[in-house]
Design a protein around this motif. Structure first.
Motif, PDB file in Angstrom:
ATOM      1  N   GLY A  38       9.868   8.527 -11.622  1.00 13.37           N
ATOM      2  CA  GLY A  38       9.508   7.486 -10.683  1.00 13.37           C
ATOM      3  C   GLY A  38       9.659   7.910  -9.236  1.00 13.37           C
ATOM      4  N   PRO A  39      10.801   8.540  -8.850  1.00 13.65           N
ATOM      5  CA  PRO A  39      10.923   8.996  -7.458  1.00 13.65           C
ATOM      6  C   PRO A  39       9.843   9.995  -7.056  1.00 13.65           C
ATOM      7  CG  PRO A  39      13.072   8.952  -8.532  1.00 13.65           C
ATOM      8  CD  PRO A  39      12.051   8.695  -9.604  1.00 13.65           C
ATOM      9  N   LEU A  40       9.452  10.870  -7.978  1.00 13.81           N
ATOM     10  CA  LEU A  40       8.391  11.829  -7.676  1.00 13.81           C
ATOM     11  C   LEU A  40       7.080  11.122  -7.372  1.00 13.81           C
ATOM     12  CD1 LEU A  40       7.481  14.830  -7.612  1.00 13.81           C
ATOM     13  CD2 LEU A  40       6.929  14.588 -10.039  1.00 13.81           C
ATOM     14  N   LEU A  41       6.745  10.127  -8.189  1.00 12.01           N
ATOM     15  CA  LEU A  41       5.521   9.371  -7.957  1.00 12.01           C
ATOM     16  C   LEU A  41       5.588   8.601  -6.641  1.00 12.01           C
ATOM     17  CD1 LEU A  41       4.999   8.024 -11.587  1.00 12.01           C
ATOM     18  CD2 LEU A  41       3.579   9.717 -10.437  1.00 12.01           C
ATOM     19  N   LEU A  42       6.755   8.042  -6.351  1.00  9.27           N
ATOM     20  CA  LEU A  42       6.902   7.280  -5.107  1.00  9.27           C
ATOM     21  C   LEU A  42       6.793   8.169  -3.876  1.00  9.27           C
ATOM     22  CD1 LEU A  42       9.818   4.846  -6.012  1.00  9.27           C
ATOM     23  CD2 LEU A  42       7.465   4.204  -5.476  1.00  9.27           C
ATOM     24  N   LEU A  43       7.304   9.380  -3.954  1.00  6.77           N
ATOM     25  CA  LEU A  43       7.355  10.249  -2.789  1.00  6.77           C
ATOM     26  C   LEU A  43       6.078  11.047  -2.563  1.00  6.77           C
ATOM     27  CD1 LEU A  43      10.998  11.628  -3.172  1.00  6.77           C
ATOM     28  CD2 LEU A  43      10.177   9.960  -1.505  1.00  6.77           C
ATOM     29  N   THR A  44       5.305  11.274  -3.621  1.00  6.24           N
ATOM     30  CA  THR A  44       4.128  12.136  -3.479  1.00  6.24           C
ATOM     31  C   THR A  44       2.825  11.476  -3.913  1.00  6.24           C
ATOM     32  OG1 THR A  44       4.525  13.106  -5.660  1.00  6.24           O
ATOM     33  CG2 THR A  44       5.498  14.232  -3.783  1.00  6.24           C
ATOM     34  N   GLY A  45       2.871  10.280  -4.509  1.00  7.25           N
ATOM     35  CA  GLY A  45       1.645   9.622  -4.948  1.00  7.25           C
ATOM     36  C   GLY A  45       0.724   9.325  -3.781  1.00  7.25           C
ATOM     37  N   ARG A  46      -0.564   9.499  -4.009  1.00  6.87           N
ATOM     38  CA  ARG A  46      -1.536   9.330  -2.939  1.00  6.87           C
ATOM     39  C   ARG A  46      -2.569   8.245  -3.206  1.00  6.87           C
ATOM     40  NH1 ARG A  46       0.655  14.087  -2.160  1.00  6.87           N
ATOM     41  NH2 ARG A  46       0.344  15.286  -0.252  1.00  6.87           N
ATOM     42  N   SER A  47      -2.803   7.910  -4.458  1.00  9.94           N
ATOM     43  CA  SER A  47      -3.875   6.962  -4.738  1.00  9.94           C
ATOM     44  C   SER A  47      -3.584   6.222  -6.032  1.00  9.94           C
ATOM     45  CB  SER A  47      -5.218   7.702  -4.803  1.00  9.94           C
ATOM     46  OG  SER A  47      -6.291   6.802  -4.853  1.00  9.94           O
ATOM     47  N   TRP A  48      -4.653   5.632  -6.606  1.00  7.89           N
ATOM     48  CA  TRP A  48      -4.489   4.714  -7.724  1.00  7.89           C
ATOM     49  C   TRP A  48      -3.978   5.350  -9.021  1.00  7.89           C
ATOM     50  CZ3 TRP A  48      -7.482   5.812 -11.914  1.00  7.89           C
ATOM     51  CH2 TRP A  48      -8.646   6.540 -11.699  1.00  7.89           C
ATOM     52  N   PRO A  49      -4.269   6.618  -9.352  1.00  7.14           N
ATOM     53  CA  PRO A  49      -3.712   7.129 -10.620  1.00  7.14           C
ATOM     54  C   PRO A  49      -2.191   7.105 -10.640  1.00  7.14           C
ATOM     55  CG  PRO A  49      -5.529   8.516  -9.899  1.00  7.14           C
ATOM     56  CD  PRO A  49      -5.227   7.592  -8.764  1.00  7.14           C
ATOM     57  N   SER A  50      -1.563   7.570  -9.553  1.00  6.93           N
ATOM     58  CA  SER A  50      -0.104   7.549  -9.492  1.00  6.93           C
ATOM     59  C   SER A  50       0.429   6.126  -9.459  1.00  6.93           C
ATOM     60  CB  SER A  50       0.380   8.312  -8.259  1.00  6.93           C
ATOM     61  OG  SER A  50       0.055   9.679  -8.351  1.00  6.93           O
ATOM     62  N   ALA A  51      -0.261   5.260  -8.721  1.00  5.17           N
ATOM     63  CA  ALA A  51       0.187   3.864  -8.627  1.00  5.17           C
ATOM     64  C   ALA A  51       0.123   3.184  -9.988  1.00  5.17           C
ATOM     65  CB  ALA A  51      -0.671   3.112  -7.605  1.00  5.17           C
ATOM     66  N   ILE A  52      -0.958   3.404 -10.726  1.00  2.00           N
ATOM     67  CA  ILE A  52      -1.092   2.804 -12.054  1.00  2.00           C
ATOM     68  C   ILE A  52      -0.043   3.364 -13.004  1.00  2.00           C
ATOM     69  CG2 ILE A  52      -2.591   2.686 -14.080  1.00  2.00           C
ATOM     70  CD1 ILE A  52      -4.965   2.434 -12.216  1.00  2.00           C
ATOM     71  N   ALA A  53       0.201   4.682 -12.929  1.00  2.00           N
ATOM     72  CA  ALA A  53       1.207   5.285 -13.798  1.00  2.00           C
ATOM     73  C   ALA A  53       2.584   4.686 -13.526  1.00  2.00           C
ATOM     74  CB  ALA A  53       1.235   6.801 -13.589  1.00  2.00           C
ATOM     75  N   LEU A  54       2.925   4.509 -12.250  1.00  5.43           N
ATOM     76  CA  LEU A  54       4.247   4.011 -11.901  1.00  5.43           C
ATOM     77  C   LEU A  54       4.410   2.543 -12.281  1.00  5.43           C
ATOM     78  CD1 LEU A  54       6.982   4.460 -10.547  1.00  5.43           C
ATOM     79  CD2 LEU A  54       5.909   3.867  -8.366  1.00  5.43           C
ATOM     80  N   LEU A  55       3.511   1.694 -11.789  1.00 14.33           N
ATOM     81  CA  LEU A  55       3.667   0.268 -12.062  1.00 14.33           C
ATOM     82  C   LEU A  55       3.380  -0.050 -13.524  1.00 14.33           C
ATOM     83  CD1 LEU A  55       4.536  -1.978 -10.111  1.00 14.33           C
ATOM     84  CD2 LEU A  55       2.219  -2.844 -10.228  1.00 14.33           C
TER      85      LEU A  55
END
Length: 381
Positions: free
Chosen positions: A137-154
Motif C-alpha cells: 500500500g505505501p508503495l502504491l501511495l508514494l509512486t502511483g500515477r493514475s487509475w491502475p494503481s488507484a484501483i489496485a489500492l482502493l
C-alpha cells in the motif's frame, strides 16, 4: 488524429493553413506505426502464453522452493528497477512506471497465494490481503500515477474489508452491537480515502492518482447507498430489524457524513462542495433505506432522492458525465419499480406490450432530459 480530419477542419474554416501545416507535421513526427506495434504485441503475447503453458504443464514437477525463489526474484528485480530507475522510466513514459508498479503489486499479491500452495497452508483471505496492503500500500501511495494503481489500492481495501466482515459475520459475532459497529467501520473505511485524496490532490504532482482515489471512494459510497435502497425494497433488513443492524447502518452513515464534511473543508471549490454533498447524501440515504425496509415505493423514493441529488450536484459542478449517469440510473429504477408494482401484467401479452411501451417512453424521456439539461462542458471532479 488523421490527416483527413485536419484537412476537414481547414476546409471548414476552423483552422488556418499555418495551423494545418503545424498539426500535420506534429502528427507525422509523433505517429506510431500501429501495424508494427500490433505485430510486436501479438508476438510478445504468443511468447508469454507459451511460457505460461509450459510452466503450467510442468507445474507439479517444479520444486516448490524453486518456484517461490523465481517468483521472489522476479518480484525483487522489478521492485529494484522501479526504485532505482523510476525517474528515467518516467521521462521515457509515465505509463511505463504505472504499468511496472501494477505488475509489482500483482506479483506481490499472488506471492502470498503461492506460499500457501507450496506449504499447504490456509487462512482467511482477508489476512493475506491485509498483509499485502501493509507491504505494498505505501508503495502504491508514494509512486502511483493514475487509475491502475488507484484501483489496485482502493479495490484491495474494499476487498479486504468485506472479506473480514464476511468471516466475522459467519462466526456469529455481528449480532453484538459493539462488534456490529466495528465491522461497519471496517467496511466504511475506504470512504475516508475521499478527504485524504482531496487534500493531497492540490499538494502532489500526481494529481491524476489522487483524483481517481477520491472518485473511487465517492463511487463506493454512492454504490453502497444505492444497494441499501435496493435491498430495502425486498425487505433485506428484515421486518423486525435488530439493534445491531441499526447500529451498523448509523455507523456507515456517520462515516459518509464525516468524509463529506472533510472533502468540503479541504476542497472548498464548487466541485469539492458538491462531492462532499454527495457523500453526505449517500450517508443519509442509507438511514432512510433502513427506515423504508420492505416497502417498495418508499425504498424507490430513497433511490430517486439520492440520484436526483447527484444530478443536481452535477449541474452545479458542471459534471456532464455524472449528470447523464444519474438520469440513466433514475430511468432504470423507474422501469424496475413499474415491474415491481405491476408484476401480474407481465403474465399476459397485453401486459408485455404495455411494459415495452413504458420502457421505450422512459428511455426517450431520459435521453431528452439528458440532452436538454446536461452541462455543456465537463469539469474535473
Amino acid at each position: 488524429m488523421s490527416a483527413r480530419k485536419i484537412a476537414e477542419w481547414h476546409d471548414a474554416g476552423l483552422i488556418d493553413a499555418a495551423t494545418r501545416d503545424r498539426l500535420t507535421a506534429y502528427e507525422a513526427e509523433h505517429t506510431h506505426p500501429l501495424l508494427l506495434w500490433a505485430v510486436w504485441g501479438i508476438g510478445a503475447l504468443a511468447i508469454g502464453l507459451g511460457v505460461v503453458s509450459v510452466v503450467a504443464a510442468n507445474w507439479e514437477d517444479i520444486p516448490g522452493l524453486l518456484r517461490l525463489g523465481v517468483h521472489f526474484a522476479l518480484l525483487a528485480g522489478l521492485l529494484a528497477l522501479l526504485v532505482w530507475r523510476e525517474q528515467r522510466l518516467d521521462e521515457a513514459s509515465p505509463w511505463a512506471v504505472e504499468a511496472l508498479l501494477f505488475v509489482v503489486a500483482a506479483l506481490g499479491l499472488t506471492f502470498f497465494g503461492h506460499i500457501g500452495q507450496v506449504y499447504q497452508t490456509s487462512s482467511p483471505l482477508w489476512q493475506p490481503l491485509a498483509t499485502w496492503l501493509v507491504l505494498f500500500g505505501p508503495l502504491l501511495l508514494l509512486t502511483g500515477r493514475s487509475w491502475p494503481s488507484a484501483i489496485a489500492l482502493l479495490g484491495g481495501m474494499v476487498w479486504c474489508a468485506w472479506e473480514y466482515a464476511g468471516v466475522m459475520a459467519d462466526a456469529g459475532i455481528s449480532e453484538d452491537i459493539g462488534w456490529s459497529i466495528w465491522l461497519a467501520l471496517v467496511v466504511a473505511l475506504p470512504v475516508m480515502a475521499a478527504p485524504i485524496a482531496a487534500a493531497m490532490r492540490a499538494r502532489s504532482w500526481r494529481e491524476d492518482f489522487w483524483v481517481t482515489i477520491e472518485q473511487l471512494a465517492l463511487t463506493y459510497a454512492v454504490a453502497g447507498a444505492s444497494f441499501a435502497s435496493g435491498f430495502a425494497s425486498i425487505g433485506a433488513f428484515e421486518a423486525d430489524p435488530s439493534a445491531a443492524k441499526l447500529a451498523a447502518v448509523l455507523t456507515c452513515a456517520a462515516v459518509a457524513l464525516v468524509a463529506g464534511a472533510g472533502v468540503a473543508a479541504v476542497r472548498p471549490s464548487v466541485s469539492g462542495r458538491m462531492t462532499g454533498a454527495i457523500l453526505a447524501g449517500a450517508g443519509a440515504a442509507m438511514v432512510l433505506a433502513y427506515a423504508a425496509d420492505d416497502r417498495n415505493v418508499a425504498a424507490a423514493l430513497v433511490f430517486f432522492a439520492l440520484w436526483a441529488g447527484i444530478a443536481a450536484a452535477a449541474l452545479a459542478a458542471q459534471w456532464r458525465g455524472v449528470f447523464q449517469v444519474a438520469v440513466g440510473a433514475i430511468a432504470v429504477r423507474l422501469v424496475i419499480l413499474s415491474f415491481e408494482l405491476a408484476a401480474d401484467l407481465l403474465m399476459s401479452g397485453f401486459g408485455l406490450i404495455l411494459s415495452g411501451v413504458l420502457i421505450l417512453g422512459i428511455g426517450w424521456a431520459a435521453v431528452r432530459v439528458s440532452r436538454r439539461f446536461a452541462p455543456a462542458r465537463e469539469d474535473a471532479a
